[in-house]
Write an enzyme that holds these catalytic residues in place. Structure first.
Site, PDB file in Angstrom:
ATOM      1  N   LEU A 100      -0.520   6.566  22.093  1.00 60.48           N
ATOM      2  CA  LEU A 100      -1.356   7.075  21.263  1.00 60.48           C
ATOM      3  C   LEU A 100      -0.352   7.612  19.105  1.00 60.48           C
ATOM      4  CD1 LEU A 100      -3.236   9.960  23.003  1.00 60.48           C
ATOM      5  CD2 LEU A 100      -3.688   6.862  22.013  1.00 60.48           C
ATOM      6  N   THR A 101      -0.238   6.283  18.915  1.00 62.52           N
ATOM      7  CA  THR A 101       0.602   6.540  17.551  1.00 62.52           C
ATOM      8  C   THR A 101      -0.530   6.889  16.445  1.00 62.52           C
ATOM      9  OG1 THR A 101       0.181   3.924  17.086  1.00 62.52           O
ATOM     10  CG2 THR A 101       2.175   4.589  18.180  1.00 62.52           C
ATOM     11  N   ALA A 157       1.570  -2.277  20.754  1.00 62.71           N
ATOM     12  CA  ALA A 157       2.231  -2.466  19.383  1.00 62.71           C
ATOM     13  C   ALA A 157       2.118  -1.786  18.334  1.00 62.71           C
ATOM     14  CB  ALA A 157       2.057  -4.888  19.708  1.00 62.71           C
ATOM     15  N   THR A 173       0.652 -13.754  18.818  1.00 64.67           N
ATOM     16  CA  THR A 173      -0.653 -13.487  18.098  1.00 64.67           C
ATOM     17  C   THR A 173      -0.181 -14.632  17.672  1.00 64.67           C
ATOM     18  OG1 THR A 173       0.040 -12.750  14.932  1.00 64.67           O
ATOM     19  CG2 THR A 173       1.690 -12.153  16.672  1.00 64.67           C
ATOM     20  N   ASP A 174      -1.140 -15.277  16.871  1.00 64.66           N
ATOM     21  CA  ASP A 174      -0.670 -16.995  15.791  1.00 64.66           C
ATOM     22  C   ASP A 174       0.376 -16.624  14.931  1.00 64.66           C
ATOM     23  OD1 ASP A 174      -2.744 -15.717  14.162  1.00 64.66           O
ATOM     24  OD2 ASP A 174      -3.542 -17.676  14.087  1.00 64.66           O
ATOM     25  N   GLU A 175       0.661 -15.356  14.600  1.00 60.03           N
ATOM     26  CA  GLU A 175       1.494 -14.985  13.164  1.00 60.03           C
ATOM     27  C   GLU A 175       2.929 -15.818  13.520  1.00 60.03           C
ATOM     28  OE1 GLU A 175       0.750 -11.738  10.571  1.00 60.03           O
ATOM     29  OE2 GLU A 175      -1.321 -11.229  11.442  1.00 60.03           O
ATOM     30  N   TYR A 185       6.720  -8.054  10.929  1.00 55.82           N
ATOM     31  CA  TYR A 185       5.465  -7.435  12.456  1.00 55.82           C
ATOM     32  C   TYR A 185       6.142  -9.200  13.155  1.00 55.82           C
ATOM     33  CZ  TYR A 185       0.945  -8.540  14.892  1.00 55.82           C
ATOM     34  OH  TYR A 185      -0.191  -8.368  15.621  1.00 55.82           O
ATOM     35  N   SER A 186       5.707 -10.535  12.715  1.00 56.19           N
ATOM     36  CA  SER A 186       5.378 -11.529  13.434  1.00 56.19           C
ATOM     37  C   SER A 186       6.839 -11.733  13.396  1.00 56.19           C
ATOM     38  CB  SER A 186       5.074 -13.365  12.117  1.00 56.19           C
ATOM     39  OG  SER A 186       6.031 -13.206  11.241  1.00 56.19           O
ATOM     40  N   LYS A 196       6.750  -9.822  16.997  1.00 56.02           N
ATOM     41  CA  LYS A 196       6.588 -10.591  18.001  1.00 56.02           C
ATOM     42  C   LYS A 196       6.940 -11.842  18.413  1.00 56.02           C
ATOM     43  CE  LYS A 196       2.968  -9.318  19.438  1.00 56.02           C
ATOM     44  NZ  LYS A 196       1.859  -8.253  20.858  1.00 56.02           N
ATOM     45  N   ASN A 237      -8.258 -10.979  15.084  1.00 56.92           N
ATOM     46  CA  ASN A 237      -9.453 -10.540  15.547  1.00 56.92           C
ATOM     47  C   ASN A 237     -10.651 -10.052  14.945  1.00 56.92           C
ATOM     48  OD1 ASN A 237      -8.842  -9.603  19.712  1.00 56.92           O
ATOM     49  ND2 ASN A 237      -8.039 -11.557  18.382  1.00 56.92           N
ATOM     50  N   PRO A 280     -10.475  -4.102  -2.229  1.00 57.84           N
ATOM     51  CA  PRO A 280      -9.204  -5.331  -2.606  1.00 57.84           C
ATOM     52  C   PRO A 280      -8.683  -6.053  -2.291  1.00 57.84           C
ATOM     53  CG  PRO A 280      -8.777  -3.065  -1.061  1.00 57.84           C
ATOM     54  CD  PRO A 280      -9.825  -3.104  -0.988  1.00 57.84           C
ATOM     55  N   ASN A 319     -10.231 -15.988   3.376  1.00 59.49           N
ATOM     56  CA  ASN A 319     -10.588 -14.167   2.713  1.00 59.49           C
ATOM     57  C   ASN A 319     -11.763 -13.431   2.116  1.00 59.49           C
ATOM     58  OD1 ASN A 319      -8.572 -13.255   4.631  1.00 59.49           O
ATOM     59  ND2 ASN A 319      -7.009 -12.470   3.584  1.00 59.49           N
TER      60      ASN A 319
HETATM   61  N1  NAD Z   1      -5.517  -7.949  16.021  1.00 57.68           N
HETATM   62  C1  NAD Z   1      -4.950  -8.628  15.584  1.00 57.68           C
HETATM   63  O1  NAD Z   1      -5.862  -9.319  15.344  1.00 57.68           O
HETATM   64  C2  NAD Z   1      -4.763  -9.602  16.917  1.00 57.68           C
HETATM   65  C3  NAD Z   1      -4.192 -11.013  17.172  1.00 57.68           C
HETATM   66  C4  NAD Z   1      -4.018 -11.670  17.768  1.00 57.68           C
HETATM   67  C5  NAD Z   1      -3.035 -10.326  18.692  1.00 57.68           C
HETATM   68  N2  NAD Z   1      -2.788  -9.502  18.392  1.00 57.68           N
HETATM   69  C6  NAD Z   1      -1.693  -8.060  19.375  1.00 57.68           C
HETATM   70  O2  NAD Z   1      -3.108  -8.000  20.233  1.00 57.68           O
HETATM   71  C7  NAD Z   1      -2.053  -6.197  20.516  1.00 57.68           C
HETATM   72  C8  NAD Z   1      -3.300  -5.043  19.845  1.00 57.68           C
HETATM   73  O3  NAD Z   1      -3.726  -5.597  18.523  1.00 57.68           O
HETATM   74  P1  NAD Z   1      -4.657  -4.212  18.085  1.00 57.68           P
HETATM   75  O4  NAD Z   1      -4.569  -4.936  17.167  1.00 57.68           O
HETATM   76  O5  NAD Z   1      -5.609  -3.834  19.319  1.00 57.68           O
HETATM   77  O6  NAD Z   1      -3.680  -3.095  17.361  1.00 57.68           O
HETATM   78  P2  NAD Z   1      -3.431  -1.619  16.815  1.00 57.68           P
HETATM   79  O7  NAD Z   1      -2.479  -1.273  16.251  1.00 57.68           O
HETATM   80  O8  NAD Z   1      -4.789  -1.393  16.939  1.00 57.68           O
HETATM   81  O9  NAD Z   1      -3.540  -0.612  18.951  1.00 57.68           O
HETATM   82  C9  NAD Z   1      -2.021  -0.973  19.400  1.00 57.68           C
HETATM   83  C10 NAD Z   1      -1.925   0.106  20.368  1.00 57.68           C
HETATM   84  O10 NAD Z   1      -1.125   0.325  20.870  1.00 57.68           O
HETATM   85  C11 NAD Z   1      -0.326   2.176  21.242  1.00 57.68           C
HETATM   86  N3  NAD Z   1       0.715   1.829  21.178  1.00 57.68           N
HETATM   87  C12 NAD Z   1       2.043   1.691  19.613  1.00 57.68           C
HETATM   88  N4  NAD Z   1       3.141   1.840  19.912  1.00 57.68           N
HETATM   89  C13 NAD Z   1       3.775   1.596  21.390  1.00 57.68           C
HETATM   90  C14 NAD Z   1       4.145   2.234  22.152  1.00 57.68           C
HETATM   91  N5  NAD Z   1       5.762   2.153  22.242  1.00 57.68           N
HETATM   92  N6  NAD Z   1       3.862   1.919  23.438  1.00 57.68           N
HETATM   93  C15 NAD Z   1       2.284   2.803  24.330  1.00 57.68           C
HETATM   94  N7  NAD Z   1       1.893   1.605  23.188  1.00 57.68           N
HETATM   95  C16 NAD Z   1       2.014   1.921  22.084  1.00 57.68           C
HETATM   96  C17 NAD Z   1      -1.374   2.497  20.224  1.00 57.68           C
HETATM   97  O11 NAD Z   1      -1.364   3.873  20.049  1.00 57.68           O
HETATM   98  C18 NAD Z   1      -2.824   1.749  19.523  1.00 57.68           C
HETATM   99  O12 NAD Z   1      -3.041   2.048  20.647  1.00 57.68           O
HETATM  100  C19 NAD Z   1      -0.490  -6.221  19.605  1.00 57.68           C
HETATM  101  O13 NAD Z   1       0.225  -6.845  20.438  1.00 57.68           O
HETATM  102  C20 NAD Z   1      -0.979  -7.594  19.054  1.00 57.68           C
HETATM  103  O14 NAD Z   1       0.121  -8.613  18.072  1.00 57.68           O
HETATM  104  C21 NAD Z   1      -4.137  -8.839  18.362  1.00 57.68           C
END
Ligand code: NAD
Length: 355
Positions: free
Chosen positions: A33-34, A81, A132-134, A158-159, A162, A188, A213, A257
């Site tokens: 719950l960040t 993450a 991620t694709d990044e 970030y990337s 990951k 996503n 922006p 974008n």
């Molecule tokens: N959003 C995108 O477009 C996208 C695309 C490809 C992959 N991803 C990957 O999918 C995953 C989820 O992405 P998202 O967009 O839902 O992210 P998000 O930031 O919305 O959610 C991340 C969640 O992880 C929790 N968290 C963070 N640090 C933690 C820790 N140390 N222990 C336990 N929980 C923790 C946070 O509280 C949050 O609920 C990530 O791994 C991200 O890299 C995201």
């Protein structure tokens, strides 16, 4: 049952809701719950015995070991993450801590748990890492889309974090035999997306009469996938993916974008026109580009289509319309997230304890 980490975030919460709707198999949801974790996303599951929420850190090995021993999941799906590129530029440390150290500790806990399972359970166990694709870096305008063989060339903190976690997952398979699967997905969009990311930010700012922006020239190209399609792909990989393999997941929707912003404005013009009759496009402003901003990502998703017969159900047109409509239908969710009130809600509902 399965253990999901980061299941209160954008994709994780969509995954938990869809998982329970599709299979009914119980979920233990471990989330720190960040700021990005919002239990309100899972409000519809309150009182549902199939969902056990635990507030905690994937880097807390003792906690993860206790959860594994107590619940004996057949799989771990790791969404947890730090995920926002801009935040990683301003403060990379949390990204290293959660994405690298956290994944390492989770892998170690998983390995010890898996090694002690009996032969049948051991054979069935999976560790699915959501990435991620990044990690592949940036593409020239005419270069072919990223395949799973593309070199890893991350450009942001970030990337890079990951990519490091992807490497750890790969190594835990090759070195220890841990039955892992990795997915690398494109951008996503959809319900429950925190309004610091492009699409929800544009929707909520437009409705609030604020500026929209756009970084630089707005010509950064991304491949977009409706979040529910990402969830179905993960379910499919978990079910039938080949161990140790990586699967790219994408929607074949490469778009700059600025085109995304124009599409959001056009949908809002149709569904919730401005009082003055002008288009929401009038609110667009161009701002200084993000440092090191990747120009183009594009995903070649042929492997998952060929091997696992997965295809996205939504086109960009259907997915973005559903998304805009969802934000219009959920003003209370948006208000809570923007005011930070979701944190009080969590405190009140759960008092920070495991539930
Ligand atoms: N959003 C995108 O477009 C996208 C695309 C490809 C992959 N991803 C990957 O999918 C995953 C989820 O992405 P998202 O967009 O839902 O992210 P998000 O930031 O919305 O959610 C991340 C969640 O992880 C929790 N968290 C963070 N640090 C933690 C820790 N140390 N222990 C336990 N929980 C923790 C946070 O509280 C949050 O609920 C990530 O791994 C991200 O890299 C995201």
């Amino acid at each position: 049952m399965i253990l999901v980490t980061g299941g209160a975030g954008f994709i994780g919460a969509n995954f938990v809701l869809d998982w329970l709707a599709h299979s009914g198999e119980p979920v233990v949801n471990l989330d720190k719950l960040t700021y990005a974790g919002n239990l309100h996303n899972l409000a519809s599951l309150q009182g549902d015995a199939r969902h056990v929420f635990v507030q905690g850190d994937i880097a807390d090995r003792a906690l993860v070991e206790r959860l594994l021993a107590e619940h004996r999941p057949r799989a771990i799906v790791n969404f947890a993450a730090e995920s926002h590129v801009d935040r990683s530029i301003h403060g990379p440390e949390d990204f290293i801590q959660t994405n690298v150290v956290g994944t390492f500790r989770l892998l170690e806990a998983a390995r010890h748990y898996w090694q002690a399972l009996d032969a049948t359970e051991k054979g069935a166990f999976r560790f699915l890492h959501v990435s991620t694709d990044e990690v592949y870096g940036t593409l020239a305008p005419d270069a072919p889309a990223f395949t799973e063989e593309h070199q890893i060339e991350p450009n942001s903190p970030y990337s890079a974090s990951k990519a490091a976690s992807d490497h750890l997952v790969r190594a835990w398979h090759h070195t220890y035999g841990l039955p892992v699967l990795t997915t690398n997905c494109s951008n996503n969009y959809g319900p429950l997306h925190f309004p610091e990311k492009l699409i929800p930010l544009m929707i909520v700012n437009a409705l609030a009469g604020k500026s929209l922006p756009v970084y630089g020239d707005g010509m950064q190209i991304r491949d977009w996938l409706y979040v529910k399609d990402h969830c179905s792909a993960i379910r499919r990989v978990l079910e039938a993916g080949r161990l140790g393999e990586t699967y790219n997941i994408g929607g074949w929707n490469e778009k700059p974008n600025i085109e995304i912003v124009h599409t959001v404005c056009a949908l809002l013009d149709e569904l919730r026109p401005r009082a003055d009759g002008q288009s929401y496009k009038a609110q667009i402003t161009y701002v200084k580009d993000r440092p090191g901003h990747d120009r183009r990502y594009a995903i070649d998703a042929r492997k998952i289509e060929r091997e696992l017969a997965w295809r996205p159900a939504e086109t960009f047109e259907t997915g973005i319309r559903k998304t805009v409509q969802w934000y219009l239908d959920h003003p209370a969710w948006v208000a809570q997230v923007q005011s930070g009130a979701y944190r009080d809600w969590v405190a009140k509902q759960y008092e920070g304890a495991a539930v």
